[in-house]
Design a protein around this motif. Structure first.
Motif: not given
Length: 442
Positions: A139, A238-241, A143, A235-236
């Motif tokens: 991650s 960061v939000k741990d989609d 990022e 965003q996927k």
């Protein structure tokens, strides 16, 4: 003496018993050996051995699968059996290390134990690093890579918008001066009204600037759409989609590789725009126009028509084109699943060889920070588009060593084998202790 009885003695069978002073302690009757057995020590040895076996087995299995893919069940059984033999050998060597023997033999036992323990700790570190750190590292890497490209694209978009605004203003000014030249003259020194070469030059300027503005405007739209697409992927992460997890493998490696390919295409596309022949020709035309102060009229008459305002604006446009940043292709560490073991081994070996040269390698976080600062320094110096100012620092290809967080899984791997060693220290029954008891009883 059977292996089971030897293990029982090894784990604490230390009951008092009477033996002849001439009888070896390891030759006592089996019924005496079971007295005084310590079940806690037996539990610790079996439990720690099993824990070390699991970590070593999973680490070795995933290292092999990262190269060969999914293995048949029989191959997994063979790997499990091999690791079981490794752990059995370690426990046997621990038993022999604390048994009375000559110095050379004991040194051989110690060397064998250290060698096998290094293998066990290495694969165990790969297992624990995968469980504790691989997802977070993937991650952070994604990022950082996305943010780096987004930042460069934002800077490029800002410059392109300023460039377009300047070209639009020059288009408007040139069109107005063409009208002034036709109606009243005076757009050039000592020029009179009429439809002459001065008005024609102004109209040509307006058309040239309009074409350049439209060309830049089209690229601005592409850059902004690329930024929006990358922001959605960011965003996927960061939000741990959970939707990005591959159902077959249970990790995000395919998604991360897809982002890496998207970054490559984005970077390649923008760099292709920087070197586009049309942009180069626009730059050449604008640079020539900035230095042009005369025009050729009818019958080859040279007419002077300097324009300081236009000259200054065009020189700024040329510098803006020259300083468009050349983007570098960041790497995303897709190190989840079986790839985690490879990354853990890579970091461990890089740090080990760094220790041999008394120079620890930088961690992955430190490399990302160095690259970010290098990009900012090159862009801030205004030399982003200068020849040779390529944003690919030498350390971008440097292998990363262990980070501070990586020492946690390494400590866990070492701790398991260390506990196994501590449990094995202090052989309760050996020839010397048997001889001592025999002498006391005599």
């Amino acid at each position: 003496m059977s292996v089971w009885n030897a293990l029982r003695l090894r784990l604490g069978a230390a009951a008092s018993r009477r033996v002849s002073p001439y009888r070896d302690a390891d030759e006592r009757p089996l019924e005496d050996e079971g007295q005084g057995r310590d079940p806690r020590r037996l539990f610790l040895v079996v439990g720690l051995g099993a824990l070390s076996w699991v970590a070593t087995y999973v680490g070795m299995l995933e290292l092999i699968e990262s190269n060969l893919g999914d293995l048949p069940f029989i191959h997994k059984v063979i790997i499990g059996f091999s690791v079981a033999m490794l752990m059995t050998m370690i426990i046997w060597l621990l038993d022999k290390m604390f048994a009375p023997t000559d110095a050379f033999t004991k040194a051989c036992y110690i060397a064998g134990y250290l060698f096998l323990s290094v293998i066990s700790v290495g694969f165990g570190f790969g297992f624990y690093w995968k469980v504790l750190e691989s997802r977070g590292e993937a991650s952070r890497s994604a990022e950082s890579a996305i943010t780096q490209v987004q930042t460069a694209l934002f800077a490029a978009s800002t410059r392109l918008e300023q460039l377009q605004s300047t070209l639009d203003q020059l288009t408007t000014v040139s069109s107005e001066k063409a009208v002034v030249e036709r109606d009243s003259g005076k757009s050039c020194p000592n020029s009179g009204p009429g439809d002459g070469p001065r008005r024609k030059m102004r109209e040509e300027d307006a058309g040239r600037f309009k074409f350049a503005s439209d060309f830049v405007k089209g690229r601005i739209g592409t850059v902004k759409s690329d930024m929006a697409a990358l922001d959605g992927d960011l965003q996927k992460i960061v939000k741990d989609d959970r939707s990005v997890i591959d159902a077959r493998t249970g990790n995000r490696n395919e998604f991360l590789r897809g982002i890496s390919r998207k970054l490559d295409l984005t970077v390649t596309g923008f760099n292709a725009f920087r070197s586009d022949p049309q942009l180069k020709q626009i730059r050449i035309d604008l640079a020539d126009r900035a230095e042009k102060t005369t025009i050729t009229g009818a019958k080859g008459v040279v007419i002077s028509c300097p324009d300081g305002q236009l000259q200054m604006a065009l020189r700024g446009v040329v510098r803006a084109i020259d300083q468009l940043p050349e983007l570098s292709k960041p790497q995303i560490a897709a190190v989840e699943g079986s790839e985690a073991t490879i990354e853990a081994f890579r970091r461990l070996t890089t740090t080990f060889f760094g220790l041999l040269t008394f120079k620890l390698p930088p961690s992955a976080d430190e490399l990302r920070e160095l690259q970010r600062k290098a990009v900012q320094s090159v862009e801030g110096s205004g030399q982003a588009g200068a020849p040779g100012a390529v944003l690919r620092p030498a350390f971008a290809e440097q292998a990363a060593g262990l980070a501070k967080r990586d020492y946690v899984p390494l400590a866990v791997a070492v701790f398991v084998d260390l506990c196994l060693l501590l449990v094995s220290i202090g052989r309760p029954v050996n020839q010397f202790m048997g001889l001592e008891r025999s002498m006391r009883e005599a």
